[in-house]
Write a protein that holds these residues in place. Structure first.
Motif, PDB file in Angstrom:
ATOM      1  N   UNK A   1       0.820  -1.212   0.000  1.00  0.00           N
ATOM      2  CA  UNK A   1       0.000   0.000   0.000  1.00  0.00           C
ATOM      3  C   UNK A   1       0.854   1.262   0.000  1.00  0.00           C
ATOM      4  N   UNK A   2       2.152   1.106   0.288  1.00  0.00           N
ATOM      5  CA  UNK A   2       3.030   2.274   0.384  1.00  0.00           C
ATOM      6  C   UNK A   2       3.945   2.443  -0.815  1.00  0.00           C
TER       7      UNK A   2
ATOM      8  N   UNK B   1      14.837   5.271  12.112  1.00  0.00           N
ATOM      9  CA  UNK B   1      13.726   6.111  12.537  1.00  0.00           C
ATOM     10  C   UNK B   1      12.412   5.616  11.933  1.00  0.00           C
ATOM     11  N   UNK B   2      12.465   5.162  10.685  1.00  0.00           N
ATOM     12  CA  UNK B   2      11.235   4.677  10.053  1.00  0.00           C
ATOM     13  C   UNK B   2      10.712   3.439  10.782  1.00  0.00           C
ATOM     14  N   UNK B   3      11.624   2.581  11.252  1.00  0.00           N
ATOM     15  CA  UNK B   3      11.201   1.387  11.990  1.00  0.00           C
ATOM     16  C   UNK B   3      10.575   1.787  13.325  1.00  0.00           C
TER      17      UNK B   3
ATOM     18  N   UNK C   1       6.477   3.991   6.530  1.00  0.00           N
ATOM     19  CA  UNK C   1       6.193   2.942   5.543  1.00  0.00           C
ATOM     20  C   UNK C   1       6.636   3.367   4.151  1.00  0.00           C
ATOM     21  N   UNK C   2       6.431   4.633   3.814  1.00  0.00           N
ATOM     22  CA  UNK C   2       6.848   5.138   2.501  1.00  0.00           C
ATOM     23  C   UNK C   2       8.366   5.109   2.387  1.00  0.00           C
ATOM     24  N   UNK C   3       9.061   5.488   3.469  1.00  0.00           N
ATOM     25  CA  UNK C   3      10.527   5.456   3.434  1.00  0.00           C
ATOM     26  C   UNK C   3      11.026   4.035   3.215  1.00  0.00           C
TER      27      UNK C   3
ATOM     28  N   UNK D   1       4.888  -4.928  10.244  1.00  0.00           N
ATOM     29  CA  UNK D   1       5.187  -3.497  10.316  1.00  0.00           C
ATOM     30  C   UNK D   1       4.475  -2.711   9.214  1.00  0.00           C
ATOM     31  N   UNK D   2       4.697  -3.111   7.976  1.00  0.00           N
ATOM     32  CA  UNK D   2       4.251  -2.290   6.853  1.00  0.00           C
ATOM     33  C   UNK D   2       2.777  -2.463   6.527  1.00  0.00           C
TER      34      UNK D   2
END
Length: 218
Positions: free
Chosen positions: A98-99, A144-146, A199-201, A212-213
């Motif tokens: 979805x990202x 950071x994204x995680x 999620x986009x990163x 996660x995603x």
């Protein structure tokens, strides 16, 4: 046997293209389009550029997300995602989340595997350039994204568990659960936006984890 059946079905899903030319990538398409390429050799030694083009918003006619495979800039095959394109020496697999992109790899007949190279102007291309030029900053951004995703998924789970636990059959069996956190709406929105950005990163690096995603709500 099951995997072999899925592979055959994916290959059959691909339909012949009309030979139309690959359109150039535009800067405003960074979050809506992915363009990935790989050069493969024909038996006569000729190098042929294979390019996968995915519009994440879907086709304008029906909204269906499709992957398009171009050979030297001419549309060769089209398939709904997940896509599997038979090419010289193996096949190309394309999956999306979805990202953004989840997978875009060439799998050779000898078992080796290579990720296709992104267009330098795309989100994937710019993220790759950042990783090469500033590896430390890239690692921090990835971490950071995680964190954003873990926080978003964890808080979502806590807030969803409370109303579910109050359903009479569940409450009678397991007891009602009261979330220790009750966040203001603005904070929920901010955390949701942070999880979406995380999620986009990760999608820009073709990273995907089912919990996660998919749990980011993007």
């Amino acid at each position: 046997m099951e995997q072999s059946w899925r592979e055959r079905r994916g290959t059959r899903r691909a339909k012949a293209g009309d030979g139309s030319a690959l359109k150039p990538f535009r800067w405003w398409q960074m979050t809506t389009r992915s363009v990935m390429s790989i050069t493969l050799r024909e038996p006569d030694g000729r190098a042929v550029a294979h390019t996968v083009d995915v519009r994440h918003g879907g086709d304008a006619s029906d909204g269906v997300v499709r992957a398009k495979l171009y050979r030297d800039g001419a549309l060769h095959l089209v398939s709904r995602v997940p896509a599997r394109f038979a090419v010289r020496g193996g096949h190309i697999e394309v999956r999306v989340s979805e990202s953004g992109l989840r997978r875009c790899h060439f799998l050779a007949d000898d078992g080796s595997e290579r990720q296709l190279a992104p267009d330098p102007r795309s989100a994937e291309g710019r993220r790759l350039q950042l990783a090469r030029r500033h590896p430390v900053a890239s690692s921090v951004l990835g971490a950071l994204s995680i964190v954003l995703l873990l926080v978003g998924v964890g808080l979502n789970a806590l807030q969803i568990a409370e109303p579910i636990s109050q359903i009479p059959p569940i409450a009678d069996t397991l007891g009602a659960f009261e979330s220790p956190l009750h966040l203001d709406p603005w904070l929920n929105i901010a955390l949701g936006v942070g999880a979406a950005l995380g999620a986009i990163e990760r999608a820009s690096r073709l990273r995907y984890h089912w919990l996660l995603d998919s749990g980011a709500g993007t």
